[in-house]
Design an enzyme around this catalytic site. Structure first.
Site, mmCIF file in Angstrom:
data_model
loop_
_atom_site.group_PDB
_atom_site.id
_atom_site.type_symbol
_atom_site.label_atom_id
_atom_site.label_comp_id
_atom_site.label_asym_id
_atom_site.label_seq_id
_atom_site.Cartn_x
_atom_site.Cartn_y
_atom_site.Cartn_z
ATOM 1 C CG HIS A 1 -32.690 -19.002 -28.693
ATOM 2 N ND1 HIS A 1 -31.414 -18.916 -29.208
ATOM 3 C CD2 HIS A 1 -33.421 -18.078 -29.362
ATOM 4 C CE1 HIS A 1 -31.370 -17.978 -30.134
ATOM 5 N NE2 HIS A 1 -32.575 -17.464 -30.266
ATOM 6 C CB CYS B 1 -31.047 -7.392 -40.585
ATOM 7 S SG CYS B 1 -29.587 -6.365 -40.278
ATOM 8 C CD GLU C 1 -27.090 -11.171 -27.741
ATOM 9 O OE1 GLU C 1 -28.158 -10.850 -28.302
ATOM 10 O OE2 GLU C 1 -26.879 -12.292 -27.266
ATOM 11 C CB CYS D 1 -34.130 -8.326 -37.438
ATOM 12 S SG CYS D 1 -34.137 -7.720 -35.735
ATOM 13 C CG ASP D 2 -35.059 -12.543 -33.264
ATOM 14 O OD1 ASP D 2 -34.615 -11.408 -33.019
ATOM 15 O OD2 ASP D 2 -34.616 -13.566 -32.742
ATOM 16 C CB THR D 3 -36.227 -7.222 -32.539
ATOM 17 O OG1 THR D 3 -35.239 -8.013 -31.917
ATOM 18 C CG2 THR D 3 -36.759 -6.207 -31.545
ATOM 19 C CG PHE E 1 -32.197 -12.372 -22.919
ATOM 20 C CD1 PHE E 1 -31.211 -12.278 -23.886
ATOM 21 C CD2 PHE E 1 -32.375 -13.570 -22.253
ATOM 22 C CE1 PHE E 1 -30.407 -13.360 -24.194
ATOM 23 C CE2 PHE E 1 -31.574 -14.671 -22.545
ATOM 24 C CZ PHE E 1 -30.582 -14.563 -23.515
ATOM 25 C CB CYS F 1 -32.308 -1.524 -35.006
ATOM 26 S SG CYS F 1 -30.705 -2.154 -35.588
#
Length: 199
Positions: free
Chosen positions: A193, A34, A93, A37-39, A24, A30
């Site tokens: 995951h 959102c 993605e 979002c997990d980032t 990954f 971005c």
């Protein structure tokens, strides 16, 4: 130079490629914000293409997932070509608000904006799969998804939203299952995951 949030080796947890060993490359930044979002958007390091190749070279898988953030802000066809030249299969993605490189091997679009004409604009790369994060408002949103982007070969996934609230998550998941039973062109995608507690 590219802004890289993280590079890590794990299993793809979502969609058609679930269970595949994957490298990954998570890009920072971005054009949307959102709530689920997990980032972490503020943390990144600048890396050259050569730095990135060096960072992924020793992993045994030849399957690379470009994710984010929104990778279309930084990834172009030249970068995908570079990965191809090193023998990698390249997936991306994206949120679908910007054109993705045409030479990707696999494109997953997870739309956050719905409406007529979304996902297909001019000569944009058609997604191989569409993955919609499902919450209480999703059935109404899906009714506004114009049918033109959906082709017979595309895979359509609904993924229950992880709200961090176990009770609410259970309600959302059950509603997602019932929606798929009523609309069988969609398939269920779970964040495996998270279920097995890996990155």
């Amino acid at each position: 130079m590219k802004r890289i949030n993280n590079i890590f080796y794990s299993l793809q947890g979502e969609g058609r490629n679930t269970g595949r060993a994957a490298i990954f490359i998570r890009f920072a930044g971005c054009n949307l914000r959102c709530s689920f979002c997990d980032t972490e958007f503020n943390t990144y390091r600048e890396m050259s293409d050569e730095d990135i190749l060096s960072a992924i070279r020793d992993y045994p898988s030849r399957f690379v997932v470009l994710t984010g953030g929104e990778p279309t802000l930084q990834v172009d066809e030249a970068f995908v070509d570079l990965l191809h030249q090193q023998g990698y299969e390249v997936a991306m993605e994206s949120n679908g608000t910007r054109p993705a490189p045409q030479n990707l091997d696999w494109l997953t679009v997870s739309p956050k904006i719905f409406g007529e004409g979304y996902l297909v604009k001019g000569e944009w790369r058609i997604p191989d799969e569409i993955k919609v994060v499902f919450d209480e408002d999703t059935p109404e949103k899906l009714s506004s998804l114009h049918p033109s982007p959906v082709t017979s070969h595309q895979l359509l996934y609904l993924q229950p939203c992880d709200t961090g609230d176990a009770v609410r998550n259970k309600v959302i998941t059950q509603a997602c299952v019932e929606y798929i039973k009523a609309h069988p062109q969609w398939r269920l995608s779970l964040q495996t995951h998270k279920l097995i507690d890996i990155e």
